[in-house]
Motif scaffolding. Structure first.
Motif, PDB file in Angstrom:
ATOM      1  N   LEU A  56       0.151   5.412 -11.715  1.00 44.23           N
ATOM      2  CA  LEU A  56      -1.096   5.013 -11.071  1.00 44.23           C
ATOM      3  C   LEU A  56      -1.866   6.256 -10.671  1.00 44.23           C
ATOM      4  N   GLY A  80       1.765   6.892  -7.881  1.00 41.20           N
ATOM      5  CA  GLY A  80       2.836   5.928  -8.052  1.00 41.20           C
ATOM      6  C   GLY A  80       3.323   5.876  -9.487  1.00 41.20           C
ATOM      7  N   ILE A  81       4.613   5.578  -9.656  1.00 34.67           N
ATOM      8  CA  ILE A  81       5.172   5.338 -10.995  1.00 34.67           C
ATOM      9  C   ILE A  81       5.263   3.827 -11.163  1.00 34.67           C
ATOM     10  N   VAL A  82       4.741   3.326 -12.272  1.00 42.95           N
ATOM     11  CA  VAL A  82       4.718   1.878 -12.495  1.00 42.95           C
ATOM     12  C   VAL A  82       6.083   1.414 -13.002  1.00 42.95           C
TER      13      VAL A  82
ATOM     14  N   VAL D  10       1.344  -5.620 -10.034  1.00 43.45           N
ATOM     15  CA  VAL D  10       1.864  -4.326 -10.450  1.00 43.45           C
ATOM     16  C   VAL D  10       2.945  -3.906  -9.455  1.00 43.45           C
ATOM     17  N   VAL D  11       4.127  -3.583  -9.972  1.00 42.73           N
ATOM     18  CA  VAL D  11       5.237  -3.151  -9.116  1.00 42.73           C
ATOM     19  C   VAL D  11       5.453  -1.661  -9.304  1.00 42.73           C
ATOM     20  N   SER D  12       5.493  -0.953  -8.174  1.00 45.92           N
ATOM     21  CA  SER D  12       5.691   0.498  -8.194  1.00 45.92           C
ATOM     22  C   SER D  12       6.549   0.855  -6.989  1.00 45.92           C
ATOM     23  N   GLN D  14       8.183   3.846  -6.490  1.00 48.69           N
ATOM     24  CA  GLN D  14       7.968   5.235  -6.066  1.00 48.69           C
ATOM     25  C   GLN D  14       6.477   5.457  -5.864  1.00 48.69           C
ATOM     26  N   LYS D  15       6.050   5.382  -4.640  1.00 50.00           N
ATOM     27  CA  LYS D  15       4.622   5.553  -4.348  1.00 50.00           C
ATOM     28  C   LYS D  15       4.449   6.547  -3.197  1.00 50.00           C
ATOM     29  N   SER D  16       3.325   7.224  -3.181  1.00 46.86           N
ATOM     30  CA  SER D  16       3.066   8.185  -2.116  1.00 46.86           C
ATOM     31  C   SER D  16       1.823   7.806  -1.332  1.00 46.86           C
ATOM     32  N   ILE D  42      -6.289  -1.445 -10.659  1.00 47.62           N
ATOM     33  CA  ILE D  42      -5.164  -1.838  -9.822  1.00 47.62           C
ATOM     34  C   ILE D  42      -5.654  -1.701  -8.379  1.00 47.62           C
TER      35      ILE D  42
END
Lengths: 95, 95, 95, 95, 95
Positions: A56, A80-82, D10-12, D14-16, D42
């Motif tokens: 993302l 983010g990594i999807v 949308v599933v994530s 690992q997010k910052s 998104i």
């Protein structure tokens, strides 16, 4: 945010952004199912993304709302990594 | 950020931006391998870029997050000179 | 910033921007050599631009970084008049 | 703002971004009558949108002007569910 | 700013923007002479625009520089009603 795929790395030794210890990655915009679009971005990686992963991208002033990029001259981050994209119970993309 | 190539210089004696001692360069957007795109930008040069070099453009409010452009009416800066762009171990571009 | 050419004047008596004593000009985006593009902008003139002149447009929050537009609801200003655009020692445009 | 239709999730993991307890939805831009456009976003859902609903997307720094997204690295939120779009007394879209 | 024409009204009862007592209008981008373009925006009306009128749209953070939209999650406002657009002494558009 928009979807992108990590395609490579960008090296720039003369920079005036002041970002420390973060890689600049080449990210190509993509569709929800992972199909690549034409548009490319260079983004600061905040989440340890790997080659080929769907990520993302957050752009503009929002890209500076993290500890690493606060008041830095960057306008695009991978935030983010999807893991998966779901539409009507079907997976359009799965990591 | 996006990639661009330095194509020339822009001279403007009547300006209201308040930026001191920095050149305005004509930068044409390009692909990761250096192929030119149509779109052009005029950017404040923060890193001493030379003609033909591939650079990183930062846009919008992020362009004001440097000592030279803080609270100035500029929306585009050259914030890095690209040394190389790598994809899967291959160099798409090398300075 | 982007290049534009001053094409005309826009009159709007009912405005909520609070800008005083500045004209709104019709500016058409153009190429570095002055060739017109399709896209048009309405910009607050900060530098006394004349009809047909090539100018620099600054957009977004950067358009508010001047005394006249500080905290005003404007997103585009003319912040410079272009004297010349040079590429490899040749003039693409000269005022 | 622009119109969009909620197409999926949308599933994530690992997010910052630091956003808590809000879903990331896949939203496809659409015309005032609901016809889908190509462009996808998104967006953080602030209003409990359901699949297929037409929504209003707010982008850029405006996406951070809510309790949930204040100072977060997000650049797109769903800030409203569209009930109806009217043109000359006719309904182009009705929920 | 860009030109637009007021085409209709957008009703949204579930909103998280916090704007009070202002209408959301459907505005279609247009050329300086009033010819419609494809692109549509939903904008908060600050000036009491009527159907079919040509207006000025201000976007991004600039849309929040008014009493009604300060710190609200809106990214587009109608900040002016166009009375006339002049080019070389000729009226391209007149209200």
């Amino acid at each position: 945010m928009i979807f992108g795929k990590v395609m490579g790395t960008v090296v720039s030794t003369q920079k005036s952004d002041g970002v420390q210890g973060r890689r600049y990655l080449l990210v190509q915009a993509c569709r929800p199912n992972g199909d690549l679009l034409h548009e490319c971005h260079i983004a600061v990686d905040l989440v340890g993304s790997g080659h080929g992963e769907m990520v993302l991208l957050s752009q503009g002033s929002s890209a500076r709302q993290t500890q690493d990029t606060y008041q830095k001259a960057v306008d695009c981050v991978i935030m983010g990594i999807v893991d998966l994209v779901e539409e009507k119970g079907q997976f359009l993309y799965q990591k």
